[in-house]
Design a protein around this motif. Structure first.
Motif, PDB file in Angstrom:
ATOM      1  N   ASP A 178       0.715  -1.216  -0.022  1.00  0.00           N
ATOM      2  CA  ASP A 178       0.145  -0.307  -0.058  1.00  0.00           C
ATOM      3  C   ASP A 178       0.802   1.311   0.181  1.00  0.00           C
ATOM      4  O   ASP A 178       0.679   2.346  -1.192  1.00  0.00           O
ATOM      5  N   ILE A 179       1.784   1.537   1.060  1.00  0.00           N
ATOM      6  CA  ILE A 179       2.561   2.599   1.472  1.00  0.00           C
ATOM      7  C   ILE A 179       4.059   2.369   1.098  1.00  0.00           C
ATOM      8  O   ILE A 179       4.122   0.697   1.683  1.00  0.00           O
ATOM      9  N   ASP A 180       4.809   2.371   1.601  1.00  0.00           N
ATOM     10  CA  ASP A 180       6.469   2.616   2.050  1.00  0.00           C
ATOM     11  C   ASP A 180       6.937   3.918   2.753  1.00  0.00           C
ATOM     12  O   ASP A 180       6.098   4.666   3.212  1.00  0.00           O
ATOM     13  N   GLY A 181       7.835   3.287   3.909  1.00  0.00           N
ATOM     14  CA  GLY A 181       8.156   4.922   4.785  1.00  0.00           C
ATOM     15  C   GLY A 181       8.199   5.817   4.391  1.00  0.00           C
ATOM     16  O   GLY A 181       8.117   7.125   4.889  1.00  0.00           O
ATOM     17  N   GLN A 195       6.318   7.478   2.257  1.00  0.00           N
ATOM     18  CA  GLN A 195       5.157   8.360   2.123  1.00  0.00           C
ATOM     19  C   GLN A 195       4.010   8.150   3.544  1.00  0.00           C
ATOM     20  O   GLN A 195       3.119   8.605   4.098  1.00  0.00           O
ATOM     21  N   VAL A 196       4.763   7.529   4.139  1.00  0.00           N
ATOM     22  CA  VAL A 196       3.939   7.694   5.786  1.00  0.00           C
ATOM     23  C   VAL A 196       4.112   9.328   6.039  1.00  0.00           C
ATOM     24  O   VAL A 196       2.921   9.284   6.951  1.00  0.00           O
ATOM     25  N   ARG A 197       4.989  10.281   6.278  1.00  0.00           N
ATOM     26  CA  ARG A 197       4.568  11.560   6.789  1.00  0.00           C
ATOM     27  C   ARG A 197       3.436  12.380   5.768  1.00  0.00           C
ATOM     28  O   ARG A 197       2.160  12.901   6.545  1.00  0.00           O
ATOM     29  N   ASP A 198       3.357  12.189   4.612  1.00  0.00           N
ATOM     30  CA  ASP A 198       2.331  12.385   4.291  1.00  0.00           C
ATOM     31  C   ASP A 198       0.929  12.164   4.754  1.00  0.00           C
ATOM     32  O   ASP A 198      -0.247  12.172   4.834  1.00  0.00           O
ATOM     33  N   VAL A 199       0.657  10.320   4.645  1.00  0.00           N
ATOM     34  CA  VAL A 199      -0.532   9.784   4.992  1.00  0.00           C
ATOM     35  C   VAL A 199      -0.828  10.233   6.642  1.00  0.00           C
ATOM     36  O   VAL A 199      -1.862  10.660   6.204  1.00  0.00           O
ATOM     37  N   TYR A 200       0.157  11.190   6.781  1.00  0.00           N
ATOM     38  CA  TYR A 200      -0.492  11.174   8.864  1.00  0.00           C
ATOM     39  C   TYR A 200      -0.606  12.788   8.685  1.00  0.00           C
ATOM     40  O   TYR A 200      -1.820  12.637   9.238  1.00  0.00           O
ATOM     41  N   TYR A 201       0.122  13.559   7.918  1.00  0.00           N
ATOM     42  CA  TYR A 201       0.053  14.908   7.738  1.00  0.00           C
ATOM     43  C   TYR A 201      -1.251  15.470   6.860  1.00  0.00           C
ATOM     44  O   TYR A 201      -1.891  15.894   7.441  1.00  0.00           O
ATOM     45  N   LEU A 202      -1.220  14.872   6.183  1.00  0.00           N
ATOM     46  CA  LEU A 202      -1.938  15.471   4.694  1.00  0.00           C
ATOM     47  C   LEU A 202      -3.154  14.853   5.297  1.00  0.00           C
ATOM     48  O   LEU A 202      -4.331  14.917   4.988  1.00  0.00           O
ATOM     49  N   GLU A 203      -3.355  13.153   4.441  1.00  0.00           N
ATOM     50  CA  GLU A 203      -4.727  12.493   4.654  1.00  0.00           C
ATOM     51  C   GLU A 203      -5.401  12.116   6.348  1.00  0.00           C
ATOM     52  O   GLU A 203      -6.304  12.401   6.310  1.00  0.00           O
ATOM     53  N   LYS A 204      -4.425  12.510   7.384  1.00  0.00           N
ATOM     54  CA  LYS A 204      -4.332  11.820   8.396  1.00  0.00           C
ATOM     55  C   LYS A 204      -5.589  11.261   8.581  1.00  0.00           C
ATOM     56  O   LYS A 204      -6.072  10.285   9.320  1.00  0.00           O
ATOM     57  N   ASP A 205      -4.305   9.984   8.185  1.00  0.00           N
ATOM     58  CA  ASP A 205      -4.884   8.587   8.028  1.00  0.00           C
ATOM     59  C   ASP A 205      -4.411   6.977   9.055  1.00  0.00           C
ATOM     60  O   ASP A 205      -3.175   6.753   8.430  1.00  0.00           O
ATOM     61  N   ILE A 206      -4.318   7.382   9.823  1.00  0.00           N
ATOM     62  CA  ILE A 206      -3.514   6.778  11.325  1.00  0.00           C
ATOM     63  C   ILE A 206      -3.922   5.113  10.855  1.00  0.00           C
ATOM     64  O   ILE A 206      -2.987   4.276  11.067  1.00  0.00           O
ATOM     65  N   ARG A 244      -4.226   3.229   8.434  1.00  0.00           N
ATOM     66  CA  ARG A 244      -3.785   3.000   7.297  1.00  0.00           C
ATOM     67  C   ARG A 244      -1.921   2.777   7.575  1.00  0.00           C
ATOM     68  O   ARG A 244      -1.303   1.396   7.172  1.00  0.00           O
ATOM     69  N   ILE A 245      -1.204   3.680   8.300  1.00  0.00           N
ATOM     70  CA  ILE A 245      -0.336   3.664   8.856  1.00  0.00           C
ATOM     71  C   ILE A 245      -0.061   2.119   9.960  1.00  0.00           C
ATOM     72  O   ILE A 245       1.022   1.589  10.019  1.00  0.00           O
ATOM     73  N   VAL A 246      -1.089   2.421  10.846  1.00  0.00           N
ATOM     74  CA  VAL A 246      -1.045   1.199  11.692  1.00  0.00           C
ATOM     75  C   VAL A 246      -0.653  -0.274  11.108  1.00  0.00           C
ATOM     76  O   VAL A 246      -0.689  -1.742  11.142  1.00  0.00           O
ATOM     77  N   GLU A 247      -1.554  -0.278   9.663  1.00  0.00           N
ATOM     78  CA  GLU A 247      -1.854  -1.569   8.979  1.00  0.00           C
ATOM     79  C   GLU A 247      -0.583  -1.585   8.225  1.00  0.00           C
ATOM     80  O   GLU A 247      -0.120  -3.283   8.392  1.00  0.00           O
ATOM     81  N   TYR A 248       0.309  -0.659   7.710  1.00  0.00           N
ATOM     82  CA  TYR A 248       1.356  -0.526   6.943  1.00  0.00           C
ATOM     83  C   TYR A 248       2.542  -1.337   8.266  1.00  0.00           C
ATOM     84  O   TYR A 248       3.013  -2.015   7.709  1.00  0.00           O
ATOM     85  N   CYS A 249       2.786  -0.911   9.435  1.00  0.00           N
ATOM     86  CA  CYS A 249       3.764  -1.096  10.781  1.00  0.00           C
ATOM     87  C   CYS A 249       3.559  -2.820  10.831  1.00  0.00           C
ATOM     88  O   CYS A 249       4.874  -3.224  10.824  1.00  0.00           O
ATOM     89  N   GLU A 250       2.090  -2.997  10.629  1.00  0.00           N
ATOM     90  CA  GLU A 250       1.921  -4.298  11.543  1.00  0.00           C
ATOM     91  C   GLU A 250       2.615  -5.266  10.447  1.00  0.00           C
ATOM     92  O   GLU A 250       2.910  -6.492  10.915  1.00  0.00           O
TER      93      GLU A 250
END
Length: 237
Positions: A186-189, A191-202, A204-210
């Motif tokens: 889905d995403i890689d490292g 892109q995490v900053r934009d997903v967090y600050y711009l999309e505000k989709d935590i 999605r980040i948690v799923e990626y981290c797991e």
């Protein structure tokens, strides 16, 4: 030997980090200057400190943790499962919850922490952010006075090096060559900053981290020449 290590004694870890503020202007002027000094050799003359700020999440002094994901094996007779869980919310609460997990469930001498490039990134980043947040280090992260063989950390990047200190292999590359399902679906490292600050989709980040945590566990299984985890063996709790 890795093959003799009990899988249930390993806590697999991955963290996601971002700059402390969405924009460079969020930093107080003195910190802006210190960031410029810290990054001058990485930036050279190609970028200003402000233009380079999207990469601030790789330094514990200028970044913060937004997700800590962990995973662990449970094996009962012939039934194997791998459970993942994540800590999110305020950074301090994440760190306190993670410390509680270590203190209550992974506090024995036989317990080890495992991550990909963990010795260079995840473990020191967590320790530094704990200190910055006024949290006393748990035993598994307090390395002062310990001999190298007493440090309870396992690093799949180091295992893959086989003593070659010049060699770096990304998690994405290692999973590919070992025929392990890629965690970067889905995403890689980067892109995490934009997903967090711009999309505000935590979420999605948690799923990626797991997924990264599962990938690290799969690498350990391959290095032990054991069967990879099946989808039905992985449980998010």
């Amino acid at each position: 030997m890795l093959s003799k290590l009990n899988l249930e004694h390993i806590l697999f870890i991955d963290i996601e980090t971002v700059p402390q503020f969405e924009n460079f202007t969020g930093l107080e002027p003195e910190i802006q200057d210190l960031y410029a000094d810290k990054t001058q050799y990485q930036r050279k003359e190609d970028y200003t400190a402000e233009e380079f700020y999207d990469r601030a999440g790789i330094w514990a002094e200028f970044g913060k943790i937004i997700c800590i994901s962990v995973g662990y094996f449970t094996i009962k007779e012939t039934v194997r499962s791998f459970r993942t869980t994540s800590f999110q919310g305020s950074e301090k609460n994440q760190l306190l919850d993670f410390k509680k997990l270590l203190s209550e469930h992974f506090n024995k001498p036989q317990h080890v922490l495992c991550a990909h490039n963990g010795k260079e990134f995840d473990f020191p980043f967590i320790a530094r952010r704990m200190i910055i947040n006024g949290i006393k280090l748990p035993y598994k992260l307090d390395l002062f006075g310990k001999k190298p063989w007493e440090i309870p950390h396992l690093d799949t990047l180091e295992l893959w090096k086989f003593g070659d200190y010049k060699h770096f292999t990304s998690l994405k590359l290692l999973t590919k060559i070992l025929n392990i399902p890629s965690p970067k679906t889905d995403i890689d490292g980067s892109q995490v900053r934009d997903v967090y600050y711009l999309e505000k989709d935590i979420t999605r980040i948690v799923e990626y981290c797991e997924r990264d945590v599962v990938a690290v566990a799969q690498i350990v299984l391959r290095l032990r020449n054991e069967a990879l985890l099946l989808n039905e063996e992985v449980v998010s709790v």
